[in-house]
Design a protein around this motif. Sequence first.
Motif, PDB file in Angstrom:
ATOM      1  N   VAL A   1       2.972   5.902   7.758  1.00 33.62           N
ATOM      2  CA  VAL A   1       2.835   4.780   7.996  1.00 33.62           C
ATOM      3  C   VAL A   1       3.521   3.858   9.249  1.00 33.62           C
ATOM      4  CG1 VAL A   1       3.722   2.349   6.790  1.00 33.62           C
ATOM      5  CG2 VAL A   1       3.329   4.373   5.262  1.00 33.62           C
TER       6      VAL A   1
ATOM      7  N   ILE B   1       2.156   1.996  -3.721  1.00 30.07           N
ATOM      8  CA  ILE B   1       1.235   2.483  -4.525  1.00 30.07           C
ATOM      9  C   ILE B   1       0.835   4.052  -4.211  1.00 30.07           C
ATOM     10  CG2 ILE B   1      -1.084   2.431  -5.398  1.00 30.07           C
ATOM     11  CD1 ILE B   1       0.631  -0.041  -6.212  1.00 30.07           C
ATOM     12  N   ILE B   2       1.031   4.235  -2.868  1.00 31.13           N
ATOM     13  CA  ILE B   2       0.693   5.577  -2.364  1.00 31.13           C
ATOM     14  C   ILE B   2       1.846   6.401  -3.225  1.00 31.13           C
ATOM     15  CG2 ILE B   2       0.584   7.280  -0.622  1.00 31.13           C
ATOM     16  CD1 ILE B   2      -1.123   4.952   0.841  1.00 31.13           C
ATOM     17  N   ALA B   3       3.302   5.845  -2.610  1.00 30.06           N
ATOM     18  CA  ALA B   3       4.443   6.644  -3.099  1.00 30.06           C
ATOM     19  C   ALA B   3       4.196   6.970  -4.622  1.00 30.06           C
ATOM     20  CB  ALA B   3       5.501   5.814  -3.063  1.00 30.06           C
TER      21      ALA B   3
ATOM     22  N   ILE C   1       8.928   2.123  -0.884  1.00 28.04           N
ATOM     23  CA  ILE C   1       8.383   3.651  -0.973  1.00 28.04           C
ATOM     24  C   ILE C   1       9.545   4.474  -1.791  1.00 28.04           C
ATOM     25  CG2 ILE C   1       8.534   5.882   0.278  1.00 28.04           C
ATOM     26  CD1 ILE C   1       7.075   4.251   2.935  1.00 28.04           C
TER      27      ILE C   1
ATOM     28  N   LEU D   1       1.769   7.349  -6.700  1.00 25.67           N
ATOM     29  CA  LEU D   1       0.510   8.463  -6.748  1.00 25.67           C
ATOM     30  C   LEU D   1       1.089   9.799  -6.464  1.00 25.67           C
ATOM     31  CD1 LEU D   1      -2.609   6.357  -5.574  1.00 25.67           C
ATOM     32  CD2 LEU D   1      -1.877   6.862  -7.809  1.00 25.67           C
ATOM     33  N   LEU D   2       1.657   9.928  -4.980  1.00 28.43           N
ATOM     34  CA  LEU D   2       2.159  10.980  -4.682  1.00 28.43           C
ATOM     35  C   LEU D   2       3.157  11.923  -5.664  1.00 28.43           C
ATOM     36  CD1 LEU D   2       2.532  10.465  -0.884  1.00 28.43           C
ATOM     37  CD2 LEU D   2       0.868  11.861  -2.154  1.00 28.43           C
TER      38      LEU D   2
ATOM     39  N   LEU E   1       5.739   9.920   3.897  1.00 30.93           N
ATOM     40  CA  LEU E   1       4.892   8.909   3.908  1.00 30.93           C
ATOM     41  C   LEU E   1       5.222   7.422   4.929  1.00 30.93           C
ATOM     42  CD1 LEU E   1       2.667   7.195   2.537  1.00 30.93           C
ATOM     43  CD2 LEU E   1       4.428   6.652   0.627  1.00 30.93           C
TER      44      LEU E   1
ATOM     45  N   ILE F   1       0.941  -1.317   0.138  1.00 34.03           N
ATOM     46  CA  ILE F   1       0.108  -0.030   0.018  1.00 34.03           C
ATOM     47  C   ILE F   1       0.916   1.502   0.094  1.00 34.03           C
ATOM     48  CG2 ILE F   1      -1.661   1.276   1.265  1.00 34.03           C
ATOM     49  CD1 ILE F   1      -3.059  -1.282   2.100  1.00 34.03           C
ATOM     50  N   PRO F   2       2.029   1.396   0.995  1.00 39.28           N
ATOM     51  CA  PRO F   2       2.774   2.469   0.785  1.00 39.28           C
ATOM     52  C   PRO F   2       3.517   2.467  -0.630  1.00 39.28           C
ATOM     53  CG  PRO F   2       2.974   1.543   2.855  1.00 39.28           C
ATOM     54  CD  PRO F   2       2.233   0.286   1.960  1.00 39.28           C
TER      55      PRO F   2
END
Length: 368
Positions: free
Chosen positions: A66, A11-13, A205, A15-16, A62, A8-9
């Motif tokens: 987390v 994928i978030i990284a 990340i 996107l950010l 991030l 999940i982190p």
Amino acid sequence: MKLLIVFIPFIIAILLSRIMIPYILLISYRKRLFDPVNSRKVHSRIVSRLGGVAFAPIQCCLYTIVMLIVYKLNFVDLEVMTWEIFPMFTMLICGLAVLFIVGIGDDLIGVNYKAKFLAQIFVASLFPLSGLWINDLYGLGFVVTLSPWIGMPLTVFIVVLIVNAVNLMDGVDGLCSGLVGLGCIVLGALFMYYGAWLHAIFAFITAGVLIPFFYYNVYGTTRRKRQIFMGDTGSMTLGYSIAFLAISFAMNNHYIKPFSEGAIMVAFSTLVVPILDVARVMYVRWRMKAPIFSPDRNHLHHKFLHAGMSHRTTMLSIFCLALFFCVFNIVMVELISNNVVIICDVLLWIIFHYIFNIRVAARRERIK
């Protein structure tokens, strides 16, 4: 659940980073913040060099969020000794912040190389201060345990070497981000295998931050004003990040991961190409009686470009070379000693350059 904590982190990284880079591009073009074009550059058009501004803030913020969520909600046991591990990550974030500030200053107005070197030594010293240092050579050079008086200065030297090696590889589109991304994925997977989840999260990340940048750096078009470079802000923080992961994997301590005989060779296998290239360039400068730290066009990617390869082919060729050494070391440490592996690495590197130089010379003769 542990896999989700890593995935999940990641994928978030992605996107950010995908959100931040277009804004950095917009600001760069409005304020005319471009990489200068000179004889040492391989590009001939104006390109923003502030892509690295996106890396450290996403990494630090991030990762901190987390860790806060994981430990406050306590919904998964990462099986780590908190008070042993957290000082290392605290110093990592401090070091990234310092390099981020120095890098921005260098990308915008220029910073004296002596000041950058002192900053690199300072942030490298934060690792031993936090308890992270190379305390075991695993029989490399027939040395096993290292005393703090040797291991700590050695750690500082290696961190500075890696930061500069990564910085010097940033000469072809996608090369630096691709090599560091490859290293983070390999080390992240190995940390997951050994149950070092905190390090695996940081590794993925970092890899996630690099994916959108790699796209803009390699496939962005200057006509549409979408290409971007990472600059020293990016290369120094990435070098520091991969150095942290490599030294963490190489350290012989049960609270990071279980003991493994070939840890030190595996840890630095992803950095074999940039480190050996720096050693080769320094040797060539010394042999030619040129200043050791003077810039030139004798790095590996320059040699590939001089041989007539395109930027894309050069990038992919160096990727393949790095991947070969990575797989070779990971496999061979299970079969032979670390000393034999490092000798094989150096011999293969020398043979590669010898054959490459012969073929380039033959090509030039045919052209004449």
